[in-house]
Motif scaffolding. Sequence first.
Motif, PDB file in Angstrom:
ATOM      1  N   PRO A   1      -6.507  11.869  -6.317  1.00 29.42           N
ATOM      2  CA  PRO A   1      -7.873  11.348  -6.426  1.00 29.42           C
ATOM      3  C   PRO A   1      -7.970  10.120  -7.328  1.00 29.42           C
ATOM      4  O   PRO A   1      -9.004   9.455  -7.372  1.00 29.42           O
ATOM      5  N   ALA A   2      -6.893   9.786  -8.052  1.00 29.27           N
ATOM      6  CA  ALA A   2      -6.912   8.633  -8.960  1.00 29.27           C
ATOM      7  C   ALA A   2      -7.070   7.339  -8.163  1.00 29.27           C
ATOM      8  O   ALA A   2      -6.349   7.106  -7.199  1.00 29.27           O
ATOM      9  N   MET A   3      -8.011   6.522  -8.589  1.00 28.42           N
ATOM     10  CA  MET A   3      -8.268   5.258  -7.904  1.00 28.42           C
ATOM     11  C   MET A   3      -7.263   4.198  -8.358  1.00 28.42           C
ATOM     12  O   MET A   3      -6.871   4.171  -9.521  1.00 28.42           O
ATOM     13  N   PRO A   4      -6.837   3.345  -7.437  1.00 29.40           N
ATOM     14  CA  PRO A   4      -5.927   2.267  -7.852  1.00 29.40           C
ATOM     15  C   PRO A   4      -6.650   1.286  -8.765  1.00 29.40           C
ATOM     16  O   PRO A   4      -7.864   1.089  -8.651  1.00 29.40           O
ATOM     17  N   ARG A   5      -5.908   0.713  -9.657  1.00 31.65           N
ATOM     18  CA  ARG A   5      -6.491  -0.299 -10.527  1.00 31.65           C
ATOM     19  C   ARG A   5      -5.488  -1.441 -10.650  1.00 31.65           C
ATOM     20  O   ARG A   5      -4.280  -1.207 -10.755  1.00 31.65           O
ATOM     21  N   PRO A   6      -5.978  -2.654 -10.624  1.00 35.57           N
ATOM     22  CA  PRO A   6      -5.070  -3.785 -10.818  1.00 35.57           C
ATOM     23  C   PRO A   6      -4.465  -3.730 -12.216  1.00 35.57           C
ATOM     24  O   PRO A   6      -5.159  -3.440 -13.186  1.00 35.57           O
ATOM     25  N   ALA A   7      -3.183  -3.959 -12.288  1.00 35.38           N
ATOM     26  CA  ALA A   7      -2.515  -3.957 -13.592  1.00 35.38           C
ATOM     27  C   ALA A   7      -2.909  -5.210 -14.367  1.00 35.38           C
ATOM     28  O   ALA A   7      -2.952  -6.301 -13.798  1.00 35.38           O
ATOM     29  N   PRO A   8      -3.214  -5.056 -15.648  1.00 35.69           N
ATOM     30  CA  PRO A   8      -3.494  -6.241 -16.473  1.00 35.69           C
ATOM     31  C   PRO A   8      -2.263  -7.151 -16.489  1.00 35.69           C
ATOM     32  O   PRO A   8      -1.132  -6.695 -16.311  1.00 35.69           O
TER      33      PRO A   8
ATOM     34  N   GLY B   1      -7.859  13.590  -1.919  1.00 34.62           N
ATOM     35  CA  GLY B   1      -7.156  12.337  -2.188  1.00 34.62           C
ATOM     36  C   GLY B   1      -8.031  11.144  -1.870  1.00 34.62           C
ATOM     37  O   GLY B   1      -9.246  11.192  -2.026  1.00 34.62           O
ATOM     38  N   LYS B   2      -7.385  10.093  -1.407  1.00 32.05           N
ATOM     39  CA  LYS B   2      -8.113   8.860  -1.086  1.00 32.05           C
ATOM     40  C   LYS B   2      -7.359   8.101  -0.009  1.00 32.05           C
ATOM     41  O   LYS B   2      -6.178   8.332   0.243  1.00 32.05           O
ATOM     42  N   SER B   3      -8.071   7.166   0.574  1.00 24.76           N
ATOM     43  CA  SER B   3      -7.479   6.260   1.542  1.00 24.76           C
ATOM     44  C   SER B   3      -7.724   4.840   1.060  1.00 24.76           C
ATOM     45  O   SER B   3      -8.846   4.493   0.697  1.00 24.76           O
ATOM     46  N   VAL B   4      -6.668   4.042   1.021  1.00 27.08           N
ATOM     47  CA  VAL B   4      -6.780   2.627   0.663  1.00 27.08           C
ATOM     48  C   VAL B   4      -6.540   1.845   1.946  1.00 27.08           C
ATOM     49  O   VAL B   4      -5.519   2.022   2.611  1.00 27.08           O
ATOM     50  N   SER B   5      -7.510   1.017   2.314  1.00 21.75           N
ATOM     51  CA  SER B   5      -7.436   0.262   3.564  1.00 21.75           C
ATOM     52  C   SER B   5      -7.519  -1.222   3.286  1.00 21.75           C
ATOM     53  O   SER B   5      -8.216  -1.657   2.365  1.00 21.75           O
ATOM     54  N   ALA B   6      -6.825  -1.994   4.097  1.00 15.71           N
ATOM     55  CA  ALA B   6      -6.872  -3.457   4.005  1.00 15.71           C
ATOM     56  C   ALA B   6      -6.906  -4.024   5.414  1.00 15.71           C
ATOM     57  O   ALA B   6      -6.272  -3.484   6.326  1.00 15.71           O
ATOM     58  N   THR B   7      -7.660  -5.104   5.589  1.00 14.30           N
ATOM     59  CA  THR B   7      -7.797  -5.739   6.894  1.00 14.30           C
ATOM     60  C   THR B   7      -7.313  -7.179   6.819  1.00 14.30           C
ATOM     61  O   THR B   7      -7.667  -7.915   5.905  1.00 14.30           O
TER      62      THR B   7
ATOM     63  N   TRP C   1     -10.395  -5.309   1.377  1.00 15.55           N
ATOM     64  CA  TRP C   1      -9.747  -4.021   1.180  1.00 15.55           C
ATOM     65  C   TRP C   1     -10.724  -3.101   0.469  1.00 15.55           C
ATOM     66  O   TRP C   1     -11.671  -3.558  -0.161  1.00 15.55           O
ATOM     67  N   CYS C   2     -10.506  -1.817   0.610  1.00 20.83           N
ATOM     68  CA  CYS C   2     -11.401  -0.853  -0.021  1.00 20.83           C
ATOM     69  C   CYS C   2     -10.658   0.449  -0.274  1.00 20.83           C
ATOM     70  O   CYS C   2      -9.590   0.687   0.273  1.00 20.83           O
ATOM     71  N   VAL C   3     -11.267   1.270  -1.093  1.00 18.33           N
ATOM     72  CA  VAL C   3     -10.758   2.610  -1.376  1.00 18.33           C
ATOM     73  C   VAL C   3     -11.860   3.588  -1.022  1.00 18.33           C
ATOM     74  O   VAL C   3     -13.014   3.404  -1.422  1.00 18.33           O
ATOM     75  N   VAL C   4     -11.520   4.617  -0.260  1.00 21.00           N
ATOM     76  CA  VAL C   4     -12.485   5.642   0.113  1.00 21.00           C
ATOM     77  C   VAL C   4     -11.958   6.988  -0.381  1.00 21.00           C
ATOM     78  O   VAL C   4     -10.860   7.417   0.016  1.00 21.00           O
ATOM     79  N   ALA C   5     -12.712   7.610  -1.262  1.00 22.38           N
ATOM     80  CA  ALA C   5     -12.337   8.936  -1.761  1.00 22.38           C
ATOM     81  C   ALA C   5     -12.523   9.963  -0.655  1.00 22.38           C
ATOM     82  O   ALA C   5     -13.460   9.873   0.136  1.00 22.38           O
TER      83      ALA C   5
ATOM     84  N   LEU D   1       0.832  -1.210   0.000  1.00 22.11           N
ATOM     85  CA  LEU D   1       0.000   0.000   0.000  1.00 22.11           C
ATOM     86  C   LEU D   1       0.863   1.255   0.000  1.00 22.11           C
ATOM     87  O   LEU D   1       0.593   2.213  -0.737  1.00 22.11           O
ATOM     88  N   VAL D   2       1.898   1.265   0.833  1.00 28.02           N
ATOM     89  CA  VAL D   2       2.787   2.432   0.896  1.00 28.02           C
ATOM     90  C   VAL D   2       3.555   2.591  -0.410  1.00 28.02           C
ATOM     91  O   VAL D   2       3.673   3.695  -0.950  1.00 28.02           O
ATOM     92  N   THR D   3       4.069   1.494  -0.946  1.00 28.63           N
ATOM     93  CA  THR D   3       4.814   1.548  -2.205  1.00 28.63           C
ATOM     94  C   THR D   3       3.931   2.098  -3.327  1.00 28.63           C
ATOM     95  O   THR D   3       4.358   2.966  -4.094  1.00 28.63           O
ATOM     96  N   ASN D   4       2.694   1.603  -3.418  1.00 32.94           N
ATOM     97  CA  ASN D   4       1.786   2.102  -4.454  1.00 32.94           C
ATOM     98  C   ASN D   4       1.536   3.590  -4.303  1.00 32.94           C
ATOM     99  O   ASN D   4       1.542   4.336  -5.290  1.00 32.94           O
ATOM    100  N   ALA D   5       1.292   4.039  -3.079  1.00 39.87           N
ATOM    101  CA  ALA D   5       1.023   5.464  -2.851  1.00 39.87           C
ATOM    102  C   ALA D   5       2.230   6.319  -3.225  1.00 39.87           C
ATOM    103  O   ALA D   5       2.083   7.363  -3.869  1.00 39.87           O
TER     104      ALA D   5
END
Length: 152
Positions: A84-91, A123-129, A113-117, A50-54
Amino acid sequence: MLVVLESCDRPAQQARRLLAGQLAHLGLLPATDCPERRRADDALLVASELVTNACRHTSGPTRLTSCWHPEQQSFTISVFDPSPAMPRPAPEDERGAHGGYGIHLVDHLSDRWCVVASPDAGGKSVSATVTFPAAPREYAVRPGGPVGGSGG
């Protein structure tokens, strides 16, 4: 725990180190290989991704928060970034030696996991449990540190 990873060197490594300390403090990072240790390792890898992606896909400060939920025996990691760009899984054809696996790993290793704008924050917050298979030792805090059911 809240950490701003704006100016630190190697932010993913710093996040893993800080979260490993928090998990150890909670009794969730045993030294031996067992289901609890494997889930703790999963949580640390999720945080790193998550940190690396951000840091890779945005500019500006990245905030890392984490929270232990004893009732659900789960640990939530959230990373806020100013984009504000949402993460997307790379093809599959875009994955390789230089990345493209981050969200796939988060999806595989976390229970959800989820993304909350955050339009107000821009920006956004990406969370994982990550849920743990067993409750940590009984835990209480007193001045001077933790006290646990294992004689701590």
